[in-house]
Motif scaffolding. Structure first.
Motif, PDB file in Angstrom:
ATOM      1  N   GLU A   1       0.839  -1.205   0.000  1.00  8.49           N
ATOM      2  CA  GLU A   1       0.000   0.000   0.000  1.00  8.49           C
ATOM      3  C   GLU A   1       0.870   1.249   0.000  1.00  8.49           C
ATOM      4  O   GLU A   1       0.621   2.195  -0.744  1.00  8.49           O
ATOM      5  CB  GLU A   1      -0.944  -0.004   1.207  1.00  8.49           C
ATOM      6  CG  GLU A   1      -2.042  -1.037   1.099  1.00  8.49           C
ATOM      7  CD  GLU A   1      -2.741  -1.307   2.425  1.00  8.49           C
ATOM      8  OE1 GLU A   1      -2.654  -0.465   3.349  1.00  8.49           O
ATOM      9  OE2 GLU A   1      -3.371  -2.377   2.540  1.00  8.49           O
ATOM     10  N   ALA A   2       1.920   1.254   0.832  1.00  6.93           N
ATOM     11  CA  ALA A   2       2.841   2.391   0.876  1.00  6.93           C
ATOM     12  C   ALA A   2       3.569   2.550  -0.454  1.00  6.93           C
ATOM     13  O   ALA A   2       3.734   3.656  -0.961  1.00  6.93           O
ATOM     14  CB  ALA A   2       3.836   2.219   2.018  1.00  6.93           C
ATOM     15  N   LYS A   3       3.987   1.424  -1.043  1.00  6.60           N
ATOM     16  CA  LYS A   3       4.715   1.478  -2.312  1.00  6.60           C
ATOM     17  C   LYS A   3       3.833   1.996  -3.448  1.00  6.60           C
ATOM     18  O   LYS A   3       4.301   2.726  -4.317  1.00  6.60           O
ATOM     19  CB  LYS A   3       5.267   0.109  -2.657  1.00  6.60           C
ATOM     20  CG  LYS A   3       6.204   0.144  -3.827  1.00  6.60           C
ATOM     21  CD  LYS A   3       7.031  -1.102  -3.882  1.00  6.60           C
ATOM     22  CE  LYS A   3       8.221  -0.819  -4.747  1.00  6.60           C
ATOM     23  NZ  LYS A   3       9.379  -1.554  -4.386  1.00  6.60           N
ATOM     24  N   VAL A   4       2.562   1.618  -3.446  1.00  3.07           N
ATOM     25  CA  VAL A   4       1.640   2.111  -4.479  1.00  3.07           C
ATOM     26  C   VAL A   4       1.584   3.633  -4.439  1.00  3.07           C
ATOM     27  O   VAL A   4       1.645   4.289  -5.474  1.00  3.07           O
ATOM     28  CB  VAL A   4       0.222   1.512  -4.287  1.00  3.07           C
ATOM     29  CG1 VAL A   4      -0.815   2.257  -5.101  1.00  3.07           C
ATOM     30  CG2 VAL A   4       0.215   0.036  -4.661  1.00  3.07           C
ATOM     31  N   ILE A   5       1.504   4.195  -3.261  1.00  4.16           N
ATOM     32  CA  ILE A   5       1.360   5.648  -3.127  1.00  4.16           C
ATOM     33  C   ILE A   5       2.701   6.374  -3.243  1.00  4.16           C
ATOM     34  O   ILE A   5       2.820   7.363  -3.967  1.00  4.16           O
ATOM     35  CB  ILE A   5       0.666   5.999  -1.796  1.00  4.16           C
ATOM     36  CG1 ILE A   5      -0.762   5.446  -1.805  1.00  4.16           C
ATOM     37  CG2 ILE A   5       0.649   7.514  -1.573  1.00  4.16           C
ATOM     38  CD1 ILE A   5      -1.475   5.522  -0.474  1.00  4.16           C
ATOM     39  N   LYS A   6       3.744   5.871  -2.559  1.00  2.25           N
ATOM     40  CA  LYS A   6       5.030   6.574  -2.485  1.00  2.25           C
ATOM     41  C   LYS A   6       6.039   6.161  -3.552  1.00  2.25           C
ATOM     42  O   LYS A   6       7.019   6.856  -3.779  1.00  2.25           O
ATOM     43  CB  LYS A   6       5.655   6.353  -1.115  1.00  2.25           C
ATOM     44  CG  LYS A   6       4.833   6.933   0.020  1.00  2.25           C
ATOM     45  CD  LYS A   6       5.444   6.612   1.355  1.00  2.25           C
ATOM     46  CE  LYS A   6       4.551   7.102   2.481  1.00  2.25           C
ATOM     47  NZ  LYS A   6       5.069   6.699   3.784  1.00  2.25           N
ATOM     48  N   GLY A   7       5.816   4.993  -4.181  1.00  2.00           N
ATOM     49  CA  GLY A   7       6.776   4.495  -5.162  1.00  2.00           C
ATOM     50  C   GLY A   7       7.977   3.883  -4.472  1.00  2.00           C
ATOM     51  O   GLY A   7       7.993   3.690  -3.264  1.00  2.00           O
ATOM     52  N   GLY A   8       8.992   3.577  -5.250  1.00  2.00           N
ATOM     53  CA  GLY A   8      10.212   3.001  -4.702  1.00  2.00           C
ATOM     54  C   GLY A   8      10.789   1.972  -5.645  1.00  2.00           C
ATOM     55  O   GLY A   8      10.191   1.626  -6.657  1.00  2.00           O
ATOM     56  N   GLY A   9      11.949   1.495  -5.331  1.00  2.00           N
ATOM     57  CA  GLY A   9      12.613   0.531  -6.205  1.00  2.00           C
ATOM     58  C   GLY A   9      13.380  -0.498  -5.416  1.00  2.00           C
ATOM     59  O   GLY A   9      13.284  -0.576  -4.192  1.00  2.00           O
ATOM     60  N   GLY A  10      14.162  -1.279  -6.136  1.00  2.00           N
ATOM     61  CA  GLY A  10      15.053  -2.231  -5.504  1.00  2.00           C
ATOM     62  C   GLY A  10      14.498  -3.605  -5.228  1.00  2.00           C
ATOM     63  O   GLY A  10      15.244  -4.501  -4.897  1.00  2.00           O
ATOM     64  N   VAL A  11      13.203  -3.811  -5.368  1.00  2.00           N
ATOM     65  CA  VAL A  11      12.615  -5.103  -5.019  1.00  2.00           C
ATOM     66  C   VAL A  11      12.721  -6.109  -6.160  1.00  2.00           C
ATOM     67  O   VAL A  11      12.997  -7.281  -5.949  1.00  2.00           O
ATOM     68  CB  VAL A  11      11.134  -4.928  -4.597  1.00  2.00           C
ATOM     69  CG1 VAL A  11      10.478  -6.257  -4.311  1.00  2.00           C
ATOM     70  CG2 VAL A  11      11.049  -4.026  -3.375  1.00  2.00           C
ATOM     71  N   TRP A  12      12.541  -5.662  -7.394  1.00  2.00           N
ATOM     72  CA  TRP A  12      12.497  -6.562  -8.537  1.00  2.00           C
ATOM     73  C   TRP A  12      13.766  -6.509  -9.379  1.00  2.00           C
ATOM     74  O   TRP A  12      13.905  -7.258 -10.334  1.00  2.00           O
ATOM     75  CB  TRP A  12      11.264  -6.254  -9.398  1.00  2.00           C
ATOM     76  CG  TRP A  12      10.014  -6.555  -8.640  1.00  2.00           C
ATOM     77  CD1 TRP A  12       9.303  -5.692  -7.869  1.00  2.00           C
ATOM     78  CD2 TRP A  12       9.356  -7.810  -8.541  1.00  2.00           C
ATOM     79  NE1 TRP A  12       8.238  -6.333  -7.286  1.00  2.00           N
ATOM     80  CE2 TRP A  12       8.240  -7.647  -7.687  1.00  2.00           C
ATOM     81  CE3 TRP A  12       9.590  -9.066  -9.086  1.00  2.00           C
ATOM     82  CZ2 TRP A  12       7.379  -8.681  -7.379  1.00  2.00           C
ATOM     83  CZ3 TRP A  12       8.723 -10.098  -8.777  1.00  2.00           C
ATOM     84  CH2 TRP A  12       7.633  -9.904  -7.928  1.00  2.00           C
ATOM     85  N   GLY A  13      14.668  -5.602  -9.070  1.00  2.00           N
ATOM     86  CA  GLY A  13      15.943  -5.560  -9.769  1.00  2.00           C
ATOM     87  C   GLY A  13      15.889  -4.968 -11.174  1.00  2.00           C
ATOM     88  O   GLY A  13      16.845  -5.076 -11.916  1.00  2.00           O
ATOM     89  N   GLY A  14      14.800  -4.350 -11.513  1.00  2.00           N
ATOM     90  CA  GLY A  14      14.697  -3.749 -12.838  1.00  2.00           C
ATOM     91  C   GLY A  14      15.338  -2.369 -12.881  1.00  2.00           C
ATOM     92  O   GLY A  14      15.650  -1.783 -11.837  1.00  2.00           O
TER      93      GLY A  14
END
Length: 107
Positions: free
Chosen positions: A68-81
């Motif tokens: 839920e936080a990621k949907v609103i705030k964004g972010g990276g590093g989880v999928w390596g793309g």
């Protein structure tokens, strides 16, 4: 007897719509909020498929809150793309909760 069969048929159809309606409503919300520009239910687009997200977070107690936080705030590093997920300030907390519940329910 014919009336009974007709009523049973109508009840079956109504139950089918009741089960499908939430799934379609959340797909509609995901489309309206531009989530589907980068994601698809069953294949990688720019971001991971929703089925892959559900599999990755299956069984994690804090998954919904994280997502839920990621949907609103964004972010990276989880999928390596190479592209981080952008922030989506147009998505309210309630909408994020609905979207994440739908995503985590994908099989």
């Amino acid at each position: 007897m014919k009336l009974k069969r007709t009523l049973l048929s109508l009840a079956t159809v109504a139950a089918g719509f009741a089960v499908c309606a939430p799934a379609m409503a959340d797909l509609k919300l995901a489309t309206a909020k531009n989530c589907m520009a980068c994601h698809a239910v069953d294949k990688k687009v720019l971001g991971p498929s929703y089925k892959d997200v559900a599999a990755k977070y299956a069984g994690q107690k804090d998954a919904a809150a994280k997502l839920e936080a990621k949907v609103i705030k964004g972010g990276g590093g989880v999928w390596g793309g190479p592209v981080a997920m952008p922030a989506n300030p147009q998505v309210s907390a309630d909408e994020a909760k609905k979207l994440v519940a739908w995503i985590l329910a994908q099989k």
